[in-house]
Design a protein around this motif. Structure first.
Motif: not given
Length: 355
Positions: A312-338
């Motif tokens: 997979l190379g770059d097509y494989y995604r794994k968060s390097e953040r803690s679960v709490f940090s990843a949740f806060l990041r997505s909570y603050k930035t993931c609201h809609f798509v174009k």
């Protein structure tokens, strides 16, 4: 105050995957696709045993110092039991359908999950992962839809109900999809041939609710809160948190129309490391491999993940953040798509202020 655009850890504009599903499968040991009935059953009985021990401890101690600890531990075990039923729903628990259905009901009914109803809608999710128009759960709203939403709708969806939405989903399905209950065979979720499966699970759930009602009548509402509702709420939070984390991330692309196909959609998820919880909730954090090969038993997913990473190379995604940090990041930035574009990413609401 405006937030700066999220910096992606992975290339945002990867070309079409230079590998096929067959090539990925060939990299995985064939044994990973073979379920062991005894091994699968051992996880089920282990979870049931731990749940029983925790109930015995709670009854013996009966202390308000212990109840919150009990709720957290037992709710986590409810979540682990759900994951066993999750394997049953995918047919990865065993090759025997009757055994999958039996253990699936024994795992899901006590935690108020309609096994067949959930199994069928979850199948739709896996068949359409990453497709904005047809995915079944945790898909994004469009920018125009977000602008039209009332403040209370945004508050419910993105704040108040974010980690408590699952029970509502069972009754109302996801927003913007044709209404449908997981309990009614006439729901748009189901085919006519699935009628008796849905009725069977609904009947089991009705009996479980009846049992809870009887026990509450005998021992009171406080019994229900202490022994069932507390753990149930924790279980719901786990279910919503894990699903949110694996499908809501600024680095995950979403597709429209002909730009989507199964493999690209399956790659539109991200792995997470839950620390010591990994061994409790049966490696559900290995989500990329699970979405590519949904019929693989959970106890082979770690081996499969390591095998496919070089492919997979770059097509494989794994968060390097803690679960709490990843949740806060997505909570603050993931609201809609174009509204337009065949490949889009989540956008934070702060982008609207720039317009």
């Amino acid at each position: 105050m405006q937030t700066s655009p999220v910096k992606l850890s992975y290339p945002a504009e990867l070309a079409e995957p230079p590998f096929t599903l067959a090539q990925i499968k060939a990299a995985i040991p064939a044994s990973c696709f073979e379920p062991s009935v005894w091994k699968s059953l051992s996880y089920f009985f282990l979870d049931v045993s731990v749940i029983s021990i925790l109930y015995a401890a709670a009854y013996y101690l009966n202390s308000w110092f212990f109840w919150p600890i009990f709720w957290l531990m037992q709710g986590t075990m409810f979540w682990a039991l759900f994951v066993v039923g999750h394997d049953c729903g995918h047919g990865s628990f065993s090759k025997k359908k009757w055994l999958n259905d039996l253990i699936g009901h024994l795992s899901h009914t006590p935690i108020l999950v309609p096994y067949h109803g959930w199994r069928i809608s979850h199948r739709t999710h896996h068949q359409n992962t990453g497709n904005i128009d047809t995915d079944e759960s945790w898909y994004p709203v469009t920018e125009s839809k977000y602008k039209q939403m009332a403040w209370w709708e945004k508050y419910l969806r993105f704040d108040l109900a974010l980690l408590f939405v699952y029970p509502l989903y069972l009754f109302k399905r996801s927003p913007e999809r044709p209404g449908g209950s997981h309990f009614h065979p006439g729901s748009p979720l189901f085919k006519p041939s699935e009628k008796w499966d849905v009725l069977t699970s609904t009947a089991c759930l009705t009996l479980m609710i009846g049992l809870l009602g009887f026990l509450t009548y005998e021992w009171g509402w406080m019994w229900l809160v202490k022994y069932y509702l507390g753990p149930y709420v924790v279980f719901v939070v786990w279910l919503d948190l894990v699903t949110f984390l694996h499908h809501t991330d600024p680095e995950i692309p979403w597709y429209r129309g002909k730009d989507w196909y199964f493999l690209k959609g399956a790659l539109s998820t991200i792995d997470h490391d839950y620390g010591f919880i990994n061994n409790i909730h049966h490696n559900i954090g290995t989500h990329v491999a699970h979405h590519i090969f949904l019929n693989m038993p959970h106890y082979h997913l770690k081996t499969a993940t390591e095998a496919i990473k070089p492919i997979l190379g770059d097509y494989y995604r794994k968060s390097e953040r803690s679960v709490f940090s990843a949740f806060l990041r997505s909570y603050k930035t993931c609201h809609f798509v174009k509204d337009t574009g065949s490949k889009v990413y989540y956008t934070p609401k702060s982008e609207l202020e720039k317009g």
